[in-house]
Design a protein around this motif. Structure first.
Motif, mmCIF file in Angstrom:
data_model
loop_
_atom_site.group_PDB
_atom_site.id
_atom_site.type_symbol
_atom_site.label_atom_id
_atom_site.label_comp_id
_atom_site.label_asym_id
_atom_site.label_seq_id
_atom_site.Cartn_x
_atom_site.Cartn_y
_atom_site.Cartn_z
ATOM 1 N N HIS A 131 -4.850 -6.204 4.264
ATOM 2 C CA HIS A 131 -3.554 -5.574 4.549
ATOM 3 C C HIS A 131 -3.479 -5.140 6.008
ATOM 4 O O HIS A 131 -4.480 -4.743 6.579
ATOM 5 C CB HIS A 131 -3.348 -4.333 3.681
ATOM 6 C CG HIS A 131 -3.575 -4.573 2.220
ATOM 7 N ND1 HIS A 131 -2.669 -5.221 1.429
ATOM 8 C CD2 HIS A 131 -4.625 -4.268 1.424
ATOM 9 C CE1 HIS A 131 -3.137 -5.300 0.197
ATOM 10 N NE2 HIS A 131 -4.326 -4.724 0.168
ATOM 11 N N GLU A 196 6.342 1.844 7.880
ATOM 12 C CA GLU A 196 7.323 1.635 6.804
ATOM 13 C C GLU A 196 8.719 1.423 7.395
ATOM 14 O O GLU A 196 9.490 0.587 6.912
ATOM 15 C CB GLU A 196 7.347 2.845 5.860
ATOM 16 C CG GLU A 196 6.090 3.018 5.018
ATOM 17 C CD GLU A 196 5.914 4.463 4.530
ATOM 18 O OE1 GLU A 196 4.799 4.984 4.626
ATOM 19 O OE2 GLU A 196 6.913 5.070 4.091
ATOM 20 N N GLY A 199 9.743 -1.917 8.067
ATOM 21 C CA GLY A 199 9.881 -2.807 6.917
ATOM 22 C C GLY A 199 8.600 -3.547 6.576
ATOM 23 O O GLY A 199 8.624 -4.497 5.787
ATOM 24 N N VAL A 200 7.495 -3.096 7.156
ATOM 25 C CA VAL A 200 6.192 -3.748 6.902
ATOM 26 C C VAL A 200 5.510 -3.045 5.728
ATOM 27 O O VAL A 200 5.493 -1.802 5.679
ATOM 28 C CB VAL A 200 5.299 -3.669 8.170
ATOM 29 C CG1 VAL A 200 3.900 -4.212 7.906
ATOM 30 C CG2 VAL A 200 5.954 -4.422 9.319
ATOM 31 N N PRO A 201 4.936 -3.802 4.767
ATOM 32 C CA PRO A 201 4.289 -3.165 3.612
ATOM 33 C C PRO A 201 3.083 -2.309 4.016
ATOM 34 O O PRO A 201 2.332 -2.665 4.928
ATOM 35 C CB PRO A 201 3.822 -4.355 2.755
ATOM 36 C CG PRO A 201 4.549 -5.544 3.259
ATOM 37 C CD PRO A 201 4.905 -5.273 4.687
ATOM 38 N N VAL A 202 2.922 -1.199 3.319
ATOM 39 C CA VAL A 202 1.778 -0.301 3.515
ATOM 40 C C VAL A 202 1.054 -0.191 2.177
ATOM 41 O O VAL A 202 1.696 0.023 1.139
ATOM 42 C CB VAL A 202 2.248 1.095 3.977
ATOM 43 C CG1 VAL A 202 1.086 2.075 4.050
ATOM 44 C CG2 VAL A 202 2.964 0.999 5.324
ATOM 45 N N GLN A 203 -0.257 -0.339 2.193
ATOM 46 C CA GLN A 203 -1.045 -0.319 0.954
ATOM 47 C C GLN A 203 -1.808 1.002 0.810
ATOM 48 O O GLN A 203 -2.468 1.444 1.756
ATOM 49 C CB GLN A 203 -2.047 -1.483 0.975
ATOM 50 C CG GLN A 203 -2.925 -1.569 -0.248
ATOM 51 C CD GLN A 203 -2.133 -1.902 -1.519
ATOM 52 O OE1 GLN A 203 -1.183 -2.700 -1.470
ATOM 53 N NE2 GLN A 203 -2.506 -1.288 -2.637
#
Ligand code: CTP
Ligand code: MG
Length: 238
Positions: A131, A196, A199-203
């Protein structure tokens, strides 16, 4: 691991610690006989992090540099720079001097001084393997309710999907730089929220109970107990 996989950590320690109410900056307050910033540097030096940037209060850069030197021998590089007026500004000052060799950057609060080395490693590993943005979190234990201005309850939040987020938070360096460059004037609650906003995914990965933040005097009392627990017991008298 190749040089391109180098991990750096920006350790923000430039806050005043107003809620703690001690006379010195929070990161210089001692827990079990050692300053909080030193506890954090010791854990970082025991992790796979290779490059450390400590962000210190302007008046304490020299002093913190001495403290950091005492624990940073196993790191490839360590630097101490002066922080800014907000946490976000302090992180940005640290990011400015992260060595180019580092492709992964962890951002950590010195106030979470007892976060163990394995938590840094877990977060870094998740960035390296899967990620671009990884944050540690734990389930929330209290019931959380949203209220209006008068304290009237508007909603009870479903707890199963909530996480209390800690640091170190880990990112591909280029992504974190982009997030900071795009951040607006209002201070973001943490680095992940800036990612966030792109618009980028955060795990979220599993956090660690010892990575709690020392904010108020009660947290300092807890830190004393936790630090004493992990310290080797003194040798019995002969
Ligand atoms: N921090 C920083 N620069 C600032 C403000 C905060 O480097 N201008 C760092 C703190 O040193 C801390 C972390 O950000 O390690 C989290 O902040 P917080 O717990 O709020 O610490 P303080 O700002 O020092 O405490 P307070 O808000 O009670 O004054
Ligand atoms: Mg603060």
């Amino acid at each position: 691991m190749s040089a391109a996989d180098d991990v750096a950590c920006v350790l923000v320690a430039a806050g005043r610690g107003e809620r703690l109410g001690e006379s010195r900056p929070k990161a210089l307050v001692e827990v079990a006989g050692m300053s909080m910033v030193e506890h954090a540097v010791r854990a970082i030096a025991a992790s796979q992090v290779r490059h450390l940037v400590v962000v210190a209060p302007e008046a304490n850069v020299e002093h913190m540099a001495e403290l950091v030197r005492a624990h940073a021998a196993s790191l490839a590089t360590s630097t101490v720079v002066a922080g800014g007026a907000t946490r976000q500004a302090s992180v940005a000052r640290g990011l400015d001097v992260v060595p180019a060799a580092a492709d992964v950057v962890l951002v950590h609060d010195a106030a979470r001084c007892l976060a163990p080395a394995e938590l840094y490693d877990d977060v870094a590993r998740a960035v390296l393997d899967h990620h671009d943005a990884v944050i540690p979190g734990l389930p929330v234990v209290d019931t959380l309710k949203e209220v209006d201005d008068e304290g009237g309850v508007r909603a009870t939040l479903p707890r199963a999907r909530l996480r209390a987020i800690q640091t170190p938070q880990g990112f591909r360096r280029s992504l974190l730089l982009r997030a900071h460059a795009a951040a607006g004037a209002d201070e973001a609650p943490d680095d992940a929220s800036m990612v966030e906003a792109l618009g980028v995914p955060v795990q979220v990965v599993t956090g660690h109970p010892d990575a709690f933040k020392v904010t108020r005097p009660l947290d300092l009392a807890l830190a004393e107990i936790v630090a004493a627990r992990s310290r080797p017991a003194p040798k019995p008298a002969p």
